[in-house]
Design a protein around this motif. Structure first.
Motif, short mmCIF file in Angstrom:
data_model
loop_
_atom_site.label_atom_id
_atom_site.label_comp_id
_atom_site.label_asym_id
_atom_site.label_seq_id
_atom_site.Cartn_x
_atom_site.Cartn_y
_atom_site.Cartn_z
N ARG A 68 0.83 -1.21 0.00
CA ARG A 68 0.00 0.00 0.00
C ARG A 68 0.87 1.26 0.00
O ARG A 68 0.57 2.25 -0.67
CB ARG A 68 -0.92 0.00 1.22
CG ARG A 68 -2.10 -0.96 1.08
CD ARG A 68 -3.18 -0.66 2.11
NE ARG A 68 -2.69 -0.86 3.48
CZ ARG A 68 -2.76 -2.00 4.15
NH1 ARG A 68 -3.31 -3.06 3.56
NH2 ARG A 68 -2.31 -2.10 5.38
N ALA A 69 1.98 1.22 0.80
CA ALA A 69 2.85 2.39 0.85
C ALA A 69 3.53 2.63 -0.50
O ALA A 69 3.59 3.77 -0.99
CB ALA A 69 3.90 2.19 1.95
N LEU A 70 4.03 1.57 -1.13
CA LEU A 70 4.71 1.73 -2.41
C LEU A 70 3.75 2.16 -3.51
O LEU A 70 4.14 2.86 -4.46
CB LEU A 70 5.40 0.41 -2.79
CG LEU A 70 6.51 -0.05 -1.85
CD1 LEU A 70 7.02 -1.42 -2.28
CD2 LEU A 70 7.66 0.96 -1.84
N ALA A 71 2.48 1.77 -3.39
CA ALA A 71 1.49 2.16 -4.41
C ALA A 71 1.21 3.66 -4.39
O ALA A 71 0.67 4.22 -5.37
CB ALA A 71 0.19 1.38 -4.19
N GLN A 72 1.55 4.34 -3.28
CA GLN A 72 1.33 5.79 -3.19
C GLN A 72 2.36 6.58 -3.98
O GLN A 72 2.20 7.79 -4.21
CB GLN A 72 1.36 6.24 -1.72
CG GLN A 72 0.29 5.62 -0.86
CD GLN A 72 0.43 6.06 0.61
OE1 GLN A 72 0.84 7.18 0.90
NE2 GLN A 72 0.10 5.15 1.52
N VAL A 73 3.45 5.95 -4.39
CA VAL A 73 4.51 6.63 -5.13
C VAL A 73 4.13 6.67 -6.61
O VAL A 73 3.90 5.62 -7.22
CB VAL A 73 5.86 5.92 -4.95
CG1 VAL A 73 6.94 6.64 -5.74
CG2 VAL A 73 6.22 5.83 -3.47
N PRO A 74 4.02 7.87 -7.21
CA PRO A 74 3.63 7.96 -8.63
C PRO A 74 4.74 7.46 -9.56
O PRO A 74 5.91 7.43 -9.19
CB PRO A 74 3.37 9.45 -8.83
CG PRO A 74 4.19 10.13 -7.78
CD PRO A 74 4.21 9.20 -6.60
N GLU A 75 4.34 7.08 -10.76
CA GLU A 75 5.31 6.61 -11.75
C GLU A 75 6.30 7.72 -12.10
O GLU A 75 5.94 8.90 -12.19
CB GLU A 75 4.59 6.15 -13.03
CG GLU A 75 3.68 4.96 -12.83
CD GLU A 75 2.97 4.57 -14.12
OE1 GLU A 75 3.24 5.22 -15.16
OE2 GLU A 75 2.15 3.63 -14.09
N GLY A 76 7.55 7.36 -12.30
CA GLY A 76 8.58 8.30 -12.71
C GLY A 76 9.21 9.09 -11.59
O GLY A 76 10.11 9.91 -11.83
N ALA A 77 8.78 8.93 -10.36
CA ALA A 77 9.31 9.72 -9.25
C ALA A 77 10.62 9.12 -8.75
O ALA A 77 10.89 7.92 -8.90
CB ALA A 77 8.30 9.79 -8.12
N HIS A 78 11.43 10.01 -8.16
CA HIS A 78 12.63 9.52 -7.48
C HIS A 78 12.25 9.08 -6.07
O HIS A 78 11.58 9.82 -5.35
CB HIS A 78 13.70 10.61 -7.43
CG HIS A 78 14.89 10.22 -6.60
ND1 HIS A 78 15.77 9.23 -7.00
CD2 HIS A 78 15.33 10.65 -5.37
CE1 HIS A 78 16.71 9.08 -6.08
NE2 HIS A 78 16.45 9.93 -5.08
#
Length: 511
Positions: free
Chosen positions: A455-465
């Motif tokens: 769930r935490a990793l899914a909050q990170v948008p594509e292409g972000a550092h």
């Protein structure tokens, strides 16, 4: 040309060696007397607290000194009857009788001997310190409650709960003579270190336990107080073991309980004695070998076999006497052995003097020892390491149900705490001003944490550092696959992933 030979006895190395041995022998002799003076009243008091014949305490002290002293693996450790076994022994005597208890002590010694040959001593130290200290604290509370009834002039009940419930009635009708000598014993025991350090420096080496017993018994004799006193029957009527008679499972549980408690207490005490001996001044001049724990366990087994066969209490390494032995300057096992010899001489020559001691004095002495078993420093360490629930559960279990049950409860709570820590890993996501993301993982990454990690990793948008911080020491296969799969997918979609924190975990995730 041959070098001249040095006559026997003139070699300077030999003379130097002998010069070092003389003070060592003198130190061992002094230490043995100090330990004997501490062990004598405590051995009688522990026998009284268990309900065993008082001579059984003297037998166990002599055997612990001589047999374990010669065969054990911790040269400076002093063995004998210990407060930590009081509750267990008292329960065995109540359930099976004294002579059967002696046979169970022999059987426990055989098990210890076998475990020593199997070289499992180090494994015994894997028991959580919170459980060990909780067990000793629970035993100490149980001892103190029982002996308080004797100090008040009554008789202890069969359990700690019964003793606590009967205490108000006992307090309402105390025996003032017993209370007075009991309070005097405890007062001298507590104040003697300060008195001997200041106004009575010549008596500084006199053990507080011996001084307390001598003073209280002397006052009782001089004032003519009518109190129950030590009664040592003739050695001709001394009870020896008989074959156990009872449920097999119950007998096995009794033997294993004595084995567990006596073995763990001895091994922990041996480790502590090593540290004390290494830390004292001048330790490098006459070094003492470190304890061989497997040999120590075998020595304890041999001691319990002999003690049980001779009608003595179970023996174990005793921290109080061992600490006194080290502090008195002992450098070899000779001090422990000599202390056992002095116990034999006392059992034959000091009967008249010992029978002047009121039972309330011995009860007060053992009560004070029981209270001291609740070690505040250990409690603070347990709380600091977040093991308080394990400690509290073990204490409550020992006091309410018994030693074996209390240890079992402590183990169950320790497992529950460990699972709780594994399952409650903290995972958070933060976004910085430059649109970079930080994923913080505090704790161990197991399959139980995989849903929250996903769930935490899914909050990170594509292409972000993304910076993933791993603050833990363990990651299992399920969590490893989850994190690695997300990292490769995020990188393929144009993002970047950096790892920080535990170096081993970072290498594992990268692999």
């Amino acid at each position: 040309m041959t070098a001249p030979t040095t006559p026997p006895g003139k070699n300077p190395e030999v003379r130097q060696h002998r010069h070092l041995r003389l003070p060592a022998r003198s130190a061992d002799l002094t230490a043995s007397v100090t330990v004997f003076l501490i062990a004598l009243p405590l051995s009688l008091g522990i026998a009284l607290a268990t309900g065993a014949p008082l001579q059984a305490g003297l037998v166990a002290a002599a055997v612990g000194g001589i047999v374990v002293g010669l065969l054990g693996g911790a040269p400076l450790q002093v063995s004998g009857p210990a407060a930590g076994l009081t509750v267990i022994t008292a329960d065995l005597i109540n359930q099976y009788g004294w002579r059967t208890t002696c046979a169970l002590v022999v059987a426990a010694g055989v098990v210890q001997l076998a475990l020593g040959f199997l070289r499992v001593a180090r494994s015994a130290l894997a028991v959580s310190p919170a459980i060990v200290h909780g067990m000793l604290s629970g035993i100490g509370i149980t001892i103190a409650l029982a002996q308080l009834h004797i100090v008040l002039g009554g008789r202890p009940e069969s359990s700690a709960t019964a003793n606590a419930l009967a205490l108000p009635g006992q307090l309402a009708d105390p025996d003032l003579a017993a209370v007075s000598v009991g309070l005097l014993t405890v007062g001298v025991l507590l104040l003697w270190p300060q008195l001997s350090r200041g106004r009575l420096p010549r008596l500084r080496k006199a053990p507080a336990a011996l001084v307390a017993v001598v003073v209280a018994a002397g006052v009782a004799v001089l004032t003519g107080l009518e109190l129950p006193r030590v009664d040592l029957p003739s050695w001709r009527s001394h009870a020896l073991p008989e074959a156990p008679d009872g449920p097999v499972l119950g007998l096995i549980a009794a033997v294993l309980t004595v084995t567990l408690v006596a073995g763990v207490e001895s091994l922990l005490s041996a480790v502590a004695v090593d540290k004390l001996a290494a830390a004292r001044p001048g330790a490098s001049e006459i070094p003492v070998p470190r304890a061989d724990l497997d040999r120590e366990l075998r020595g304890q087994g041999a001691g319990n076999i002999v003690s049980g066969l001779l009608g003595g209490l179970p023996v174990t390494g005793v921290a109080v006497r061992s600490t006194a032995n080290v502090a008195a300057g002992a450098v070899s096992r000779a001090s422990t052995v000599m202390h056992g010899v002095w116990m034999i001489l006392a059992a034959g020559l000091l009967i008249g003097a010992l029978e002047l001691i009121p039972l309330a004095v011995l009860a007060a002495l053992v009560m004070a020892v029981g209270i001291q078993m609740v070690n505040i420093r250990h409690v603070r360490n347990v709380v600091r390491h977040r093991e308080a629930p394990v400690y509290a559960a073990t204490v409550a279990g020992v006091v309410l149900f018994g030693v074996l049950e209390g240890v079992g409860i402590g183990i169950l709570v320790a497992v529950a705490v460990a699972l709780h820590r594994l399952a409650h890993t903290r995972i958070g996501v933060e976004q910085s001003e430059d649109d970079a993301y930080r994923v913080r993982v505090h704790g161990q990454l197991t399959f139980l944490a995989v849903p929250r990690l996903s769930r935490a990793l899914a909050q990170v948008p594509e292409g972000a550092h993304v910076l993933v911080e791993l603050h833990g020491w363990f990651i299992d296969h399920a969590a490893h696959e989850t994190l690695q799969h997300w990292s490769s997918t995020h990188t393929r979609l144009g993002g970047t992933v950096s790892l920080s924190g535990n170096e081993d975990l970072r290498e594992l995730v990268r692999s």
